[in-house]
Write a protein that holds these residues in place. Structure first.
Motif: not given
Length: 754
Positions: A680-681, A724-729, A670-674
């Motif tokens: 804004a996270l 995003h954490l879940d997608a990377l894991a 997964p790409d890192a968020p812009p």
């Protein structure tokens, strides 16, 4: 009052003067000239033959004669039946019963090689035919003039005088020769014989004769001197007295000069022999090292191909593994890659030292290239809690012509060391343009600086820094390295036409820099290929034939290619490959190079000679990864080249290129968020970040996903962060996970209000 000399006196004086002039001339001529030589060698074998104890004593020793361009070789397997087992190497001289007169010869030169257990003893026999004792056809009836030679005490080549020969005791006693006739006779030598001496039975001996030379004079010195003496007597007592006095003085001076010249000549020959021996030894050692490194490269890469290959293959099914298995698989893959790096470092150093390292420059987009290097090292730095800074000067050209692989190797070596030897602070990479000495607008001179705030080095350590296999750090920091990185980097920068340097102080960090000139690229560099995972291809199923002699490699490639939809068959050597062509009808062949029976290159040549299969694509796969190996494969007819250990994506894309396939790919990491989204996270509290960090360090992906779910329930505003954490894991992207979590571990992060 003048008194004229009488005519006899004048004649006597003239004869004396003539003899005074002739004597040294004759002696020098006799010493340097009048030489005759009889040679036994592969070029003049003189009826070489081998005899053993089987016909004579009923033994079981076996002698075999072999001839090579350089030597005449006797191989003797000494038996144990005969009491005195032997093998003989005989050389026939002259006609039977006549032979050759060797009585005027002075010495024998030998160039022999003896292989066998000590004692290394041979017997030299000069067999002399004497009508009163000898009978044609009966070798034992001829006089055995014998000398025993201990080769363990002789350095080859060596010389023995003829006067060491003695009549063999057994022959004298057998023929009842009186003592008055027991002296050696060499007037009718019919054979020269080399026989095994008193050595233990039951062993195998090899005697290699390169040359045997008999040296003698047409007129012996004694005969010449006797003639001169008679001449002096004929001239009278006075002339003889005066002549002998003059002869004694001149002979002494001549002898001294000859001895001096002989000593000088011996010294010159000894120096030349030593120099040639040293040169031959150096060349031999260099050849042995090159052969050893090439062999070790192949032998080490072959098992690594299966290890890394199966690790890559299993990573495709990592969703089927539990956390412990996934972590173990990652460790196997990283350890295999680390071992491959060490092997490549050693081979690179050997190539550079041998002058065989070649650069392959191509147009490269410098910013994109450097960003890839920076992304790799930023993750490693952030894993240690270090800040990473990167600066690319605005006046640096967008694209340059460089060897991308070798420049990346140098930068990763320097940056890796900077991270390794820095415990806190910053690691930075700065790239700038410096004025070129020549002022050529077509080239740009680039300066790369790698700085850190690490442990630094002393002046003594700096002096040993670029030596191969040197590690100047303390023992705890040496783990994971060979001491080759900086040595190879220095050689690669020199090969690029540049220089490398370092400035450092203990506890104040280090700055490494290097500069080189690179042509500015005019074309558009090729973009990097997509990193999406290949899971299949469009169109009808293709048939692939795998040829490899290692079962593990065949099984790994079969599993890989079947998983993406190919119909696969396997052969373990070139002969099986040729036999399967007509029955299996492959669309492409993956050909290993080093195989028994028929190797890969020869198999490819034969395929290219078969009309029905000359156009089938062949991809050469080999553990020999040098440009020379690739050139040999392509010369044999291969369409593509993939080095071992095989990278799966590299092989699949090579297959796709040859067969014109349209790949079906799965999602990559997964790409890192812009940046604006990342800002804004809503980030969880510090204690939750620390929990995540500990889970990332042990690689527990299941726990990380559970923690992401917990964060969603803890506060809905944490959901984007948790997603995003879940997608990377879920994708087991451990490095991206570490980088993502590490960004929020620093205490000075400004967290948005919840």
């Amino acid at each position: 009052m003048n008194q004229s000399l009488s005519r006899p006196t004048r004649i006597s004086y003239c004869l004396i003067i003539l003899l005074l002039l002739a004597t040294p001339a004759l002696l020098v001529w006799q010493h340097y000239g009048m030489v005759r030589t009889i040679e036994i060698s592969p070029g003049q074998p003189h009826g070489a033959r081998v005899a053993d104890d089987r016909p004579e004593l009923g033994g079981n020793s076996v002698g075999i004669l072999e001839r090579t361009p350089d030597a005449i070789v006797m191989r003797c397997a000494l038996g144990t039946v005969a009491t005195y087992g032997f093998c003989k190497l005989q050389f026939l001289l002259g006609r039977p019963g006549k032979g050759i007169d060797l009585s005027g010869f002075d010495s024998i030169d030998f160039d022999l090689r003896y292989t066998g257990r000590p004692p290394r003893i041979i017997k030299l026999h000069l067999m002399n035919f004497e009508p009163e004792f000898s009978t044609l056809g009966d070798w034992n009836s001829q006089r055995f003039n014998e000398a025993e030679i201990d080769l363990s005490r002789q350095a080859t080549p060596f010389t023995i005088p003829m006067n060491v020969l003695r009549t063999a005791d057994w022959w004298r006693s057998t023929h009842k020769i009186p003592l008055s006739k027991s002296y050696p006779r060499l007037d009718r030598v019919t054979a020269v014989e080399l026989s095994t001496g008193a050595v233990p039975q039951g062993q195998t001996i090899t005697l290699e004769v390169r040359s045997i030379r008999f040296h003698g004079k047409w007129i012996s010195k004694t005969a010449l001197l006797m003639g001169l003496v008679f001449a002096w007597i004929a001239c009278g007592i006075l002339g003889l007295t005066l002549g002998l006095l003059h002869f004694r003085d001149s002979l002494s001076a001549t002898k001294s000069r000859l001895e001096h010249l002989a000593a000088v000549d011996r010294e010159r020959k000894a120096a030349e022999a030593a120099r040639e021996a040293a040169l031959a030894e150096a060349v031999g050692l260099a050849r042995q090292r090159s052969n050893f490194l090439a062999q070790m490269s192949h032998e080490l890469r072959t098992p690594l191909n299966a290890i890394i290959g199966y690790a890559q293959l299993l990573k495709r099914d990592r969703h089927l593994l539990n956390d412990r298995q996934a972590a173990g698989l990652a460790t196997i893959h990283e350890s295999g890659q680390h071992l491959l790096t060490l092997i490549n470092d050693i081979l690179d150093l050997a190539r550079v030292e041998a002058g065989k390292m070649v650069l392959y420059p191509a147009a490269v987009h410098l910013g994109t290239f450097l960003q890839v290097v920076v992304d790799i090292m930023r993750v490693k730095a952030e894993e240690k809690g270090l800040a990473f800074e990167y600066a690319l000067a605005p006046d640096v050209p967008a694209a340059v012509t460089i060897d991308e692989t070798r420049l990346r190797q140098v930068l990763l070596n320097l940056l890796g060391n900077a991270v390794k030897f820095t415990d806190r602070g910053t690691v930075s990479l700065r790239v700038a343009r410096v004025p070129a000495a020549s002022g050529d607008d077509a080239c740009v001179r680039l300066r790369f600086e790698v700085a850190d705030t690490g442990i630094g080095m002393s002046a003594h350590q700096l002096g040993r820094l670029f030596r191969p296999f040197e590690q100047v750090a303390d023992v705890p920091r040496r783990a994971g390295g060979t001491g080759l990185g900086l040595a190879i980097s220095q050689q690669l920068v020199r090969l690029m036409g540049g220089t490398i340097g370092v400035a450092s102080e203990p506890d104040e960090g280090s700055t490494f820099w290097f500069e080189f000139a690179a042509p500015v690229a005019t074309g558009s560099p090729a973009s990097a290929p997509s990193q999406r995972t290949i899971v299949g291809y469009e169109g009808e199923r293709k048939r692939l034939l795998i040829v490899d002699d290692v079962p593990q490699n065949r099984a790994m490639l079969v599993d890989l290619l079947q998983a993406v939809g190919f119909v696969v068959a396997a052969a373990e050597n070139g002969l099986e490959c040729l036999a399967l062509l007509d029955s299996f009808k492959p669309d492409l062949i993956v050909m290993d190079v080093m195989m028994p029976v028929i190797d890969g290159n020869e198999t490819t040549r034969r395929i290219r000679q078969m009309p029905a299969w000359r156009r089938v694509p062949v991809i050469a796969v080999t553990a020999g990864a040098s440009p020379e190996d690739e050139a040999r494969c392509r010369e044999a007819g291969a369409d593509a080249f993939v080095p071992k250990p095989v990278e799966h994506d590299v092989l699949l894309r090579a297959i796709g290129t040859q067969l014109g396939l349209a790949w079906i790919t799965g999602p990559a990491a997964p790409d890192a968020p812009p940046e604006e989204e990342e800002a804004a996270l809503v980030v969880p509290p510090t204690e939750e970040i620390e929990v995540l960090w500990q889970l990332v360090r042990i690689g527990n992906m299941r726990k990380i996903r559970e923690q992401a779910g917990y964060l969603r329930t803890l506060d809905p505003s944490y959901a984007p962060f948790a997603d995003h954490l879940d997608a990377l894991a879920r994708g087991y992207h451990s490095k991206d996970l570490a980088a993502f979590v590490a960004r929020y571990r620093t205490e000075d992060v400004v967290r948005p209000a919840v």
